[in-house]
Design a protein around this motif. Structure first.
Motif, PDB file in Angstrom:
ATOM      1  N   ILE A 273      49.129  45.377  43.750  1.00  0.00           N
ATOM      2  CA  ILE A 273      49.335  43.979  44.153  1.00  0.00           C
ATOM      3  C   ILE A 273      48.722  43.743  45.527  1.00  0.00           C
ATOM      4  CG2 ILE A 273      51.047  42.199  44.647  1.00  0.00           C
ATOM      5  CD1 ILE A 273      50.868  42.929  41.712  1.00  0.00           C
ATOM      6  N   ASN A 274      48.948  44.680  46.452  1.00  0.00           N
ATOM      7  CA  ASN A 274      48.377  44.576  47.798  1.00  0.00           C
ATOM      8  C   ASN A 274      46.855  44.540  47.752  1.00  0.00           C
ATOM      9  OD1 ASN A 274      50.672  44.440  49.473  1.00  0.00           O
ATOM     10  ND2 ASN A 274      50.974  46.648  49.330  1.00  0.00           N
ATOM     11  N   VAL A 275      46.271  45.420  46.938  1.00  0.00           N
ATOM     12  CA  VAL A 275      44.808  45.496  46.849  1.00  0.00           C
ATOM     13  C   VAL A 275      44.244  44.213  46.241  1.00  0.00           C
ATOM     14  CG1 VAL A 275      42.877  46.708  45.789  1.00  0.00           C
ATOM     15  CG2 VAL A 275      44.787  48.013  46.716  1.00  0.00           C
ATOM     16  N   LEU A 276      44.873  43.722  45.175  1.00  0.00           N
ATOM     17  CA  LEU A 276      44.406  42.495  44.528  1.00  0.00           C
ATOM     18  C   LEU A 276      44.476  41.307  45.475  1.00  0.00           C
ATOM     19  CD1 LEU A 276      45.909  42.766  40.913  1.00  0.00           C
ATOM     20  CD2 LEU A 276      43.491  42.703  41.533  1.00  0.00           C
ATOM     21  N   MET A 277      45.589  41.175  46.199  1.00  0.00           N
ATOM     22  CA  MET A 277      45.752  40.050  47.120  1.00  0.00           C
ATOM     23  C   MET A 277      44.755  40.138  48.268  1.00  0.00           C
ATOM     24  SD  MET A 277      49.889  39.541  47.245  1.00  0.00           S
ATOM     25  CE  MET A 277      49.747  38.095  48.289  1.00  0.00           C
ATOM     26  N   ALA A 278      44.511  41.354  48.747  1.00  0.00           N
ATOM     27  CA  ALA A 278      43.544  41.526  49.837  1.00  0.00           C
ATOM     28  C   ALA A 278      42.125  41.201  49.365  1.00  0.00           C
ATOM     29  CB  ALA A 278      43.603  42.961  50.372  1.00  0.00           C
ATOM     30  N   ASN A 279      41.800  41.573  48.120  1.00  0.00           N
ATOM     31  CA  ASN A 279      40.488  41.249  47.582  1.00  0.00           C
ATOM     32  C   ASN A 279      40.325  39.747  47.360  1.00  0.00           C
ATOM     33  OD1 ASN A 279      39.734  43.920  47.596  1.00  0.00           O
ATOM     34  ND2 ASN A 279      40.145  44.261  45.435  1.00  0.00           N
ATOM     35  N   VAL A 280      41.401  39.095  46.904  1.00  0.00           N
ATOM     36  CA  VAL A 280      41.372  37.640  46.737  1.00  0.00           C
ATOM     37  C   VAL A 280      41.119  36.966  48.081  1.00  0.00           C
ATOM     38  CG1 VAL A 280      42.865  35.631  46.284  1.00  0.00           C
ATOM     39  CG2 VAL A 280      42.782  37.528  44.653  1.00  0.00           C
ATOM     40  N   LEU A 281      41.725  37.514  49.134  1.00  0.00           N
ATOM     41  CA  LEU A 281      41.599  36.953  50.485  1.00  0.00           C
ATOM     42  C   LEU A 281      40.141  36.818  50.918  1.00  0.00           C
ATOM     43  CD1 LEU A 281      42.781  36.183  53.302  1.00  0.00           C
ATOM     44  CD2 LEU A 281      42.912  38.625  53.786  1.00  0.00           C
ATOM     45  N   LEU A 282      39.303  37.795  50.571  1.00  0.00           N
ATOM     46  CA  LEU A 282      37.914  37.779  51.029  1.00  0.00           C
ATOM     47  C   LEU A 282      36.908  37.388  49.944  1.00  0.00           C
ATOM     48  CD1 LEU A 282      37.654  40.862  53.425  1.00  0.00           C
ATOM     49  CD2 LEU A 282      38.212  38.496  53.940  1.00  0.00           C
ATOM     50  N   LEU A 283      37.294  37.460  48.675  1.00  0.00           N
ATOM     51  CA  LEU A 283      36.362  37.112  47.603  1.00  0.00           C
ATOM     52  C   LEU A 283      36.429  35.646  47.206  1.00  0.00           C
ATOM     53  CD1 LEU A 283      36.680  40.175  45.164  1.00  0.00           C
ATOM     54  CD2 LEU A 283      34.710  39.580  46.572  1.00  0.00           C
ATOM     55  N   VAL A 284      37.629  35.071  47.209  1.00  0.00           N
ATOM     56  CA  VAL A 284      37.804  33.727  46.662  1.00  0.00           C
ATOM     57  C   VAL A 284      37.268  32.614  47.562  1.00  0.00           C
ATOM     58  CG1 VAL A 284      39.531  32.030  45.917  1.00  0.00           C
ATOM     59  CG2 VAL A 284      39.683  34.395  45.132  1.00  0.00           C
ATOM     60  N   PRO A 285      37.569  32.582  48.880  1.00  0.00           N
ATOM     61  CA  PRO A 285      37.044  31.468  49.692  1.00  0.00           C
ATOM     62  C   PRO A 285      35.525  31.313  49.649  1.00  0.00           C
ATOM     63  CG  PRO A 285      38.793  32.596  50.876  1.00  0.00           C
ATOM     64  CD  PRO A 285      38.509  33.415  49.657  1.00  0.00           C
ATOM     65  N   PRO A 286      34.726  32.389  49.822  1.00  0.00           N
ATOM     66  CA  PRO A 286      33.264  32.206  49.729  1.00  0.00           C
ATOM     67  C   PRO A 286      32.809  31.761  48.343  1.00  0.00           C
ATOM     68  CG  PRO A 286      33.793  34.291  50.803  1.00  0.00           C
ATOM     69  CD  PRO A 286      35.066  33.773  50.219  1.00  0.00           C
ATOM     70  N   LEU A 287      33.586  32.115  47.313  1.00  0.00           N
ATOM     71  CA  LEU A 287      33.241  31.713  45.948  1.00  0.00           C
ATOM     72  C   LEU A 287      33.591  30.252  45.693  1.00  0.00           C
ATOM     73  CD1 LEU A 287      32.504  32.436  42.928  1.00  0.00           C
ATOM     74  CD2 LEU A 287      34.936  32.957  42.652  1.00  0.00           C
ATOM     75  N   MET A 288      34.784  29.831  46.118  1.00  0.00           N
ATOM     76  CA  MET A 288      35.307  28.509  45.755  1.00  0.00           C
ATOM     77  C   MET A 288      34.810  27.384  46.645  1.00  0.00           C
ATOM     78  SD  MET A 288      36.908  28.911  43.006  1.00  0.00           S
ATOM     79  CE  MET A 288      37.500  27.212  42.940  1.00  0.00           C
ATOM     80  N   ASN A 289      34.568  27.648  47.924  1.00  0.00           N
ATOM     81  CA  ASN A 289      34.177  26.565  48.833  1.00  0.00           C
ATOM     82  C   ASN A 289      32.912  25.827  48.381  1.00  0.00           C
ATOM     83  OD1 ASN A 289      36.363  26.771  50.551  1.00  0.00           O
ATOM     84  ND2 ASN A 289      35.342  28.155  51.982  1.00  0.00           N
ATOM     85  N   PRO A 290      31.824  26.517  48.002  1.00  0.00           N
ATOM     86  CA  PRO A 290      30.639  25.784  47.522  1.00  0.00           C
ATOM     87  C   PRO A 290      30.929  24.992  46.255  1.00  0.00           C
ATOM     88  CG  PRO A 290      30.088  28.067  48.006  1.00  0.00           C
ATOM     89  CD  PRO A 290      31.570  27.971  48.052  1.00  0.00           C
TER      90      PRO A 290
END
Length: 313
Positions: A273-290
């Motif tokens: 859970i910790n690893v998934l949440m940490a990966n979401v933290l750095l993968l999702v914003p650069p993906l979703m913002n554009p």
């Protein structure tokens, strides 16, 4: 490794973690991760290209959006090497110097993104509260000055991070709890006094929270201004200009808050859970913002579609 004495050994290589218990599936997990990184890089490069080549978008709002795209691009490129190394090549090792460098860039671009979101919130307040003087206040020169000041602020804030970490001694543990190097993860492995790192790390987190509070204050002022507008149609029109930014703020800060809560109050939660949440933290914003800005901002969406149509012709 170099032996210091008979009681311990200095560690110069660290080991990152993929998804605990799912090591056998790392090669398959690498497909969505690489796809997300690729889409993030292409999306942010598209935003930068459209803003650069379209003179009608040479306005304060889009200058700030281009800075947000650059910070997202930096985050994606900072995490990509270790993500590929772990999930695609099954090579979790990373040298201490490479780790400190990655930690500097990840935190640097994260702080820059927080600063840009803060600037954009004040930009939206100014555009709604005083639209007639908006362009005269936020001139091109002033926008460039703001960008330079906040970029230096972000760099100076994280510049001290690697140096105290280099002076620490690592002699017991060398396995991280994430797929990339973070300041709080590195300093926990030290077997020497790390109080300076703890204090400065808390100061850095406090700066992010101050940015978040100031963003909230700016939206309180925006709502106060909107309530003073008589026409409901004008209220919705003005509020609609903030939707993309509100989404970007939620996408960036919500994973940070969730991860902080889990680390503080749910210490016995599964490591995956910790690893998934940490990966979401750095993968999702650069993906979703554009994606958010292309969908919700008509000026960007129209020009992206026009460019794609030109390519087909």
């Amino acid at each position: 490794m170099s032996i210091i004495n008979t009681s311990y050994v200095d560690i110069t290589t660290f080991f990152l973690v993929g998804l605990p218990g799912l090591e056998y599936a790392h090669i398959w997990i690498s497909i969505p991760i690489c796809s997300m990184d690729l889409i993030a890089v292409l999306g942010n490069c598209t935003i930068l290209f459209i803003i650069k080549t379209e003179p009608s978008l040479h306005e304060p709002m889009y200058y700030f959006l281009s800075t947000l795209a650059m910070s997202d691009l930096g985050l994606s490129l900072s995490t990509l090497p270790t993500m590929l190394s772990i999930f695609l090549f099954d090579a979790p090792e990373i040298s201490s110097n490479a780790c400190f460098a990655q930690e500097f860039f990840i935190h640097g671009f994260s702080v820059l993104e927080s600063s840009v979101l803060l600037i954009m919130s004040f930009d939206r307040f100014l555009a709604i509260h005083n639209p007639l003087r908006y362009t005269s206040i936020l001139t091109t020169v002033r926008v460039a000055q703001i960008g330079i000041v906040f970029s230096f602020k972000s760099m100076l804030l994280v510049l001290p991070f690697p140096f105290p970490l280099r002076s620490l001694r690592y002699c017991k543990k060398n396995h991280f709890s994430h797929s990339y190097c973070l300041h709080q993860d590195v300093m926990k492995l030290a077997c020497s006094d790390n109080r300076i790192d703890v204090i400065y790390g808390f100061f850095g987190a406090l700066c992010l929270m101050v940015d978040f509070i100031l963003i909230a204050v700016s939206y309180i002022l925006i709502l106060k201004t909107l309530l003073g507008i008589a026409s409901k149609k004008e209220q919705l029109k003005a509020l609609n200009t903030c939707v993309s930014h509100i989404c970007a703020v939620i996408i960036f800060y919500l994973p940070i808050i969730n991860l902080a809560v889990v680390h503080r109050f749910a210490r016995h939660v599964s490591p995956i859970i910790n690893v998934l949440m940490a990966n979401v933290l750095l993968l999702v914003p650069p993906l979703m913002n554009p994606i958010v800005y292309c969908i919700k901002t008509k000026q960007i969406r129209v020009r992206v579609v026009a460019k794609l149509c030109q390519q087909k012709i």
